[in-house]
Design a protein around this motif. Structure first.
Motif, PDB file in Angstrom:
ATOM      1  N   GLN B  19       0.828  -1.212   0.000  1.00  0.00           N
ATOM      2  CA  GLN B  19       0.000   0.000   0.000  1.00  0.00           C
ATOM      3  C   GLN B  19       0.864   1.264   0.000  1.00  0.00           C
ATOM      4  O   GLN B  19       0.532   2.250  -0.665  1.00  0.00           O
ATOM      5  CB  GLN B  19      -0.949   0.012   1.200  1.00  0.00           C
ATOM      6  N   VAL B  22       1.835   2.087  -3.430  1.00  0.00           N
ATOM      7  CA  VAL B  22       0.734   2.608  -4.244  1.00  0.00           C
ATOM      8  C   VAL B  22       0.392   4.047  -3.818  1.00  0.00           C
ATOM      9  O   VAL B  22       0.073   4.887  -4.662  1.00  0.00           O
ATOM     10  CB  VAL B  22      -0.483   1.670  -4.173  1.00  0.00           C
ATOM     11  N   TYR B  23       0.492   4.321  -2.518  1.00  0.00           N
ATOM     12  CA  TYR B  23       0.314   5.716  -2.071  1.00  0.00           C
ATOM     13  C   TYR B  23       1.372   6.620  -2.699  1.00  0.00           C
ATOM     14  O   TYR B  23       1.067   7.717  -3.178  1.00  0.00           O
ATOM     15  CB  TYR B  23       0.406   5.817  -0.540  1.00  0.00           C
ATOM     16  N   MET B  26       0.462   7.324  -6.161  1.00  0.00           N
ATOM     17  CA  MET B  26      -0.664   8.270  -6.236  1.00  0.00           C
ATOM     18  C   MET B  26      -0.164   9.704  -6.009  1.00  0.00           C
ATOM     19  O   MET B  26      -0.532  10.616  -6.750  1.00  0.00           O
ATOM     20  CB  MET B  26      -1.738   7.905  -5.215  1.00  0.00           C
ATOM     21  N   ALA B  32      -1.363   3.031 -10.414  1.00  0.00           N
ATOM     22  CA  ALA B  32      -0.952   1.867  -9.627  1.00  0.00           C
ATOM     23  C   ALA B  32      -2.155   1.039  -9.202  1.00  0.00           C
ATOM     24  O   ALA B  32      -3.259   1.558  -9.031  1.00  0.00           O
ATOM     25  CB  ALA B  32      -0.181   2.319  -8.384  1.00  0.00           C
ATOM     26  N   THR B  33      -1.909  -0.261  -9.059  1.00  0.00           N
ATOM     27  CA  THR B  33      -2.923  -1.153  -8.476  1.00  0.00           C
ATOM     28  C   THR B  33      -2.298  -1.956  -7.346  1.00  0.00           C
ATOM     29  O   THR B  33      -1.117  -2.291  -7.384  1.00  0.00           O
ATOM     30  CB  THR B  33      -3.484  -2.150  -9.509  1.00  0.00           C
ATOM     31  N   TRP B  34      -3.118  -2.266  -6.336  1.00  0.00           N
ATOM     32  CA  TRP B  34      -2.727  -3.109  -5.204  1.00  0.00           C
ATOM     33  C   TRP B  34      -3.778  -4.199  -5.080  1.00  0.00           C
ATOM     34  O   TRP B  34      -4.956  -3.886  -4.909  1.00  0.00           O
ATOM     35  CB  TRP B  34      -2.684  -2.253  -3.939  1.00  0.00           C
ATOM     36  N   LEU B  35      -3.348  -5.436  -5.246  1.00  0.00           N
ATOM     37  CA  LEU B  35      -4.300  -6.550  -5.183  1.00  0.00           C
ATOM     38  C   LEU B  35      -3.814  -7.553  -4.147  1.00  0.00           C
ATOM     39  O   LEU B  35      -2.762  -8.165  -4.309  1.00  0.00           O
ATOM     40  CB  LEU B  35      -4.415  -7.216  -6.561  1.00  0.00           C
ATOM     41  N   PRO B  36      -4.570  -7.709  -3.044  1.00  0.00           N
ATOM     42  CA  PRO B  36      -4.127  -8.631  -1.992  1.00  0.00           C
ATOM     43  C   PRO B  36      -4.605 -10.056  -2.264  1.00  0.00           C
ATOM     44  O   PRO B  36      -5.597 -10.261  -2.969  1.00  0.00           O
ATOM     45  CB  PRO B  36      -4.842  -8.078  -0.756  1.00  0.00           C
ATOM     46  N   LYS B  57       0.712   5.234 -18.129  1.00  0.00           N
ATOM     47  CA  LYS B  57      -0.681   4.952 -18.487  1.00  0.00           C
ATOM     48  C   LYS B  57      -1.357   4.090 -17.431  1.00  0.00           C
ATOM     49  O   LYS B  57      -0.670   3.417 -16.648  1.00  0.00           O
ATOM     50  CB  LYS B  57      -0.755   4.288 -19.864  1.00  0.00           C
ATOM     51  N   VAL B  59      -2.947   1.185 -15.335  1.00  0.00           N
ATOM     52  CA  VAL B  59      -2.560  -0.220 -15.271  1.00  0.00           C
ATOM     53  C   VAL B  59      -3.686  -1.064 -15.849  1.00  0.00           C
ATOM     54  O   VAL B  59      -4.846  -0.897 -15.472  1.00  0.00           O
ATOM     55  CB  VAL B  59      -2.281  -0.629 -13.811  1.00  0.00           C
ATOM     56  N   ALA B  60      -3.347  -1.977 -16.745  1.00  0.00           N
ATOM     57  CA  ALA B  60      -4.368  -2.914 -17.238  1.00  0.00           C
ATOM     58  C   ALA B  60      -4.461  -4.065 -16.249  1.00  0.00           C
ATOM     59  O   ALA B  60      -5.197  -3.972 -15.277  1.00  0.00           O
ATOM     60  CB  ALA B  60      -4.043  -3.367 -18.649  1.00  0.00           C
ATOM     61  N   SER B  61      -3.697  -5.125 -16.453  1.00  0.00           N
ATOM     62  CA  SER B  61      -3.846  -6.294 -15.579  1.00  0.00           C
ATOM     63  C   SER B  61      -3.226  -6.072 -14.200  1.00  0.00           C
ATOM     64  O   SER B  61      -2.039  -5.775 -14.094  1.00  0.00           O
ATOM     65  CB  SER B  61      -3.189  -7.513 -16.217  1.00  0.00           C
ATOM     66  N   PRO B  62      -4.009  -6.261 -13.125  1.00  0.00           N
ATOM     67  CA  PRO B  62      -3.431  -6.251 -11.783  1.00  0.00           C
ATOM     68  C   PRO B  62      -2.864  -7.618 -11.400  1.00  0.00           C
ATOM     69  O   PRO B  62      -2.227  -7.769 -10.367  1.00  0.00           O
ATOM     70  CB  PRO B  62      -4.628  -5.907 -10.888  1.00  0.00           C
ATOM     71  N   ILE B  63      -3.127  -8.605 -12.253  1.00  0.00           N
ATOM     72  CA  ILE B  63      -2.629  -9.971 -12.030  1.00  0.00           C
ATOM     73  C   ILE B  63      -1.227 -10.077 -12.618  1.00  0.00           C
ATOM     74  O   ILE B  63      -1.001  -9.673 -13.755  1.00  0.00           O
ATOM     75  CB  ILE B  63      -3.547 -11.004 -12.729  1.00  0.00           C
TER      76      ILE B  63
END
Lengths: 357, 176
Positions: B19, B22-23, B26, B32-36, B57, B59-63
């Protein structure tokens, strides 16, 4: 909150906040993973704005509380995940029969039955083909990012009230749990919302009875009601379609997916393009109405040789893609299930292996 | 674009480390993406998150299938994710808990005695920030000052932890 705000939020939290900023003042729900941040957020946030939060005794009670609140004119909402949404189907049908606006969130989990808690898209049929009984439709959105959740929820009640039907958001655990930066719009002023001359809110005394009902026992009356509803749905289909098209102008392979899977597919398109394969992406944002014209336009392009529908189910969304393709172009299917999620590499590998160029 | 997998035991600050990144993105007007991970495995003790940061640009896939960086806070995390790091990628290893050497020889491995350094800097719980310091030094993802100001903003409601958190980050950043 008079200013726009930039925040880092989970999808579930952003949905709750955007619904409130769009006018939601009543929420009823029952806990289930992976959407629990929605009721948790609503439980402290709604009282701050003069709204009401109720943890119901069941999903069935919650949807019927929404039925009652919507009938009384409130901007009402419930949320759940697949097994809970199954329980709500009777209430959803009644709400549609009584022509009431509301917002319903389904953060889909894998099934059937109690299933698992990981991401899935196996409620597509239930959502767009009518999970409850009777000839009804809902406006169904499938956001793919936290910002899109905010943008769609912010105006969801305006749409629901325009057509007097439920707006459903179809997401999954990935969308609910992901964190992204969002810009939150200003709180809408409830005093500016259109009046509801049909609502049983205690106003309009002496102007004739206001009745919230879905029972039409005379066939001619019910058929007239069905025709009226159909006209509303036709109107919605003409005005509310949303679709994203990415690199489809010269594409030979068009990958199509919705929601979070479409993001994964977009990365796959980029990977394929780097290898010199002309791939593109079609992403419906409204699942109902389905973006037929947008699909037909791309399918009609001479460059397009084949479509690939990819989803987190054993093959539901692909049926609508094949329907709209109408045999003009072949449609291959790539799905994962059980809560397993494909990576961009998986989709790119499927295209390279299965599609003849 | 930077794709980072951060993994360890629950309680090691794996999710909050993600996180923080990602902060920072921002605040720098990046995407940015954050995926738990939120599956049942968390109850058994391991946790991980996937962070994707893109300066240009959305983010497309967060995976993440192939990562640019792995931050491994414990041995099961190193075992599970190290072979998914790309050739030329970075693997930051918490050597306080991991005695194995990195098996992915195509990636650059950085060993950080994070628990000891965190203890010496007055915050036993901030081994994640020591690791973050080492990661930022070796990746150059953000200037040091961006992370320091991000720590101040994110921990604004717990000001008593800001000095030791910053000290732990600086100590990790100072390592060769």
């Amino acid at each position: 909150m008079t200013m726009e705000e930039r925040r880092l939020m989970k999808g579930n939290e952003a949905i709750a906040e955007a619904a409130i900023r769009g006018g939601c003042r009543f929420y009823a729900g029952y806990p289930i993973t992976p959407q629990n941040e929605i009721p948790e957020y609503m439980s402290w946030r709604l009282p701050q704005v003069g709204g009401r939060f109720i943890q119901a005794e069941s999903e069935i009670a919650a949807i019927n509380m929404v039925y009652g609140a919507a009938g009384a004119g409130a901007r009402a909402m419930t949320s759940s995940s697949s097994p809970g949404i199954s329980l709500k189907q009777e209430g959803i049908s009644y709400i549609c029969g009584a022509e009431l606006p509301c917002v319903i969130i389904n953060m889909v989990r894998s099934g059937p039955g109690l299933g698992g808690i990981q991401p899935a898209q196996s409620d597509y049929f239930q959502t767009v083909k009518g999970g409850g009984h009777g000839d009804y439709r809902m406006l169904v959105y499938s956001p793919c990012s936290v910002q899109e959740c905010v943008d769609l929820l912010y105006d969801a009640y305006d749409k629901a009230e325009k057509y007097r039907l439920p707006v459903m958001i179809l997401g999954d655990g990935m969308l609910g749990q992901i964190m992204e930066a969002v810009t939150l719009p200003v709180m809408k002023d409830p005093s500016t919302f259109p009046k509801k001359p049909w609502a049983t809110d205690g106003t309009g005394v002496g102007q004739g009875r206001r009745i919230i009902n879905s029972l039409y026992i005379v066939p001619d009356e019910l058929e007239a009601m069905n025709k009226k509803l159909q006209k509303i749905y036709d109107d919605m289909c003409a005005n509310e379609v949303m679709c994203e098209s990415y690199l489809t102008d010269d594409a030979e392979i068009v990958i199509t997916a919705y929601g979070t899977v479409a993001r994964i597919a977009k990365s796959a398109v980029d990977m394929l393009r780097e290898k010199g394969i002309r791939a593109g992406l079609l992403r419906p944002i409204t699942l109902y109405p389905f973006p037929k014209a947008e699909f037909q336009k791309v399918i009609g392009n001479d460059s397009v040789k084949e479509l690939v529908a990819t989803e987190l189910s054993m093959g539901q969304y692909v049926e609508d893609v094949r329907l709209v393709a109408g045999g003009k172009k072949p449609v291959k299917f790539y799905g994962r299930s059980g809560g397993n999620v494909m990576s961009p590499d998986d989709i790119a590998a499927f295209v390279e292996k299965e599609v003849q160029l | 674009m930077e794709r980072i997998v951060i993994a360890g035991f629950g309680g090691q600050g794996v999710l909050s480390l993600g996180q923080l990144l990602v902060y920072a993105a921002m605040y720098e007007n990046q995407y940015a993406t954050w995926l738990p991970s939120y599956g049942p495995e968390m109850r058994g003790g391991t946790a991980n998150c996937s962070v994707v940061i893109d300066a240009e640009k959305p983010v497309a896939s967060p995976i993440i299938a192939t990562s640019d960086t792995l931050i491994a806070m414990n041995k099961p995390s190193l075992d599970k994710f190290q072979m998914s790091v790309k050739s030329g990628g970075l693997i930051v290893i918490n050597s306080s808990l991991i005695t194995d050497k990195c098996a992915n020889t195509a990636a650059k491995a950085v060993y950080v005695d994070a628990n000891r350094i965190a203890h010496e800097n007055g915050n036993n719980k901030a081994s994640n920030l020591v690791i973050l310091g080492a990661y930022i030094r070796h990746s150059g993802l953000f200037p040091k000052e961006v992370i320091l100001s991000t720590i101040e903003k994110v921990y604004a409601s717990k000001p008593q932890f800001i000095p030791s958190n910053k000290a732990c980050f600086e100590a990790g950043f100072a390592l060769d």
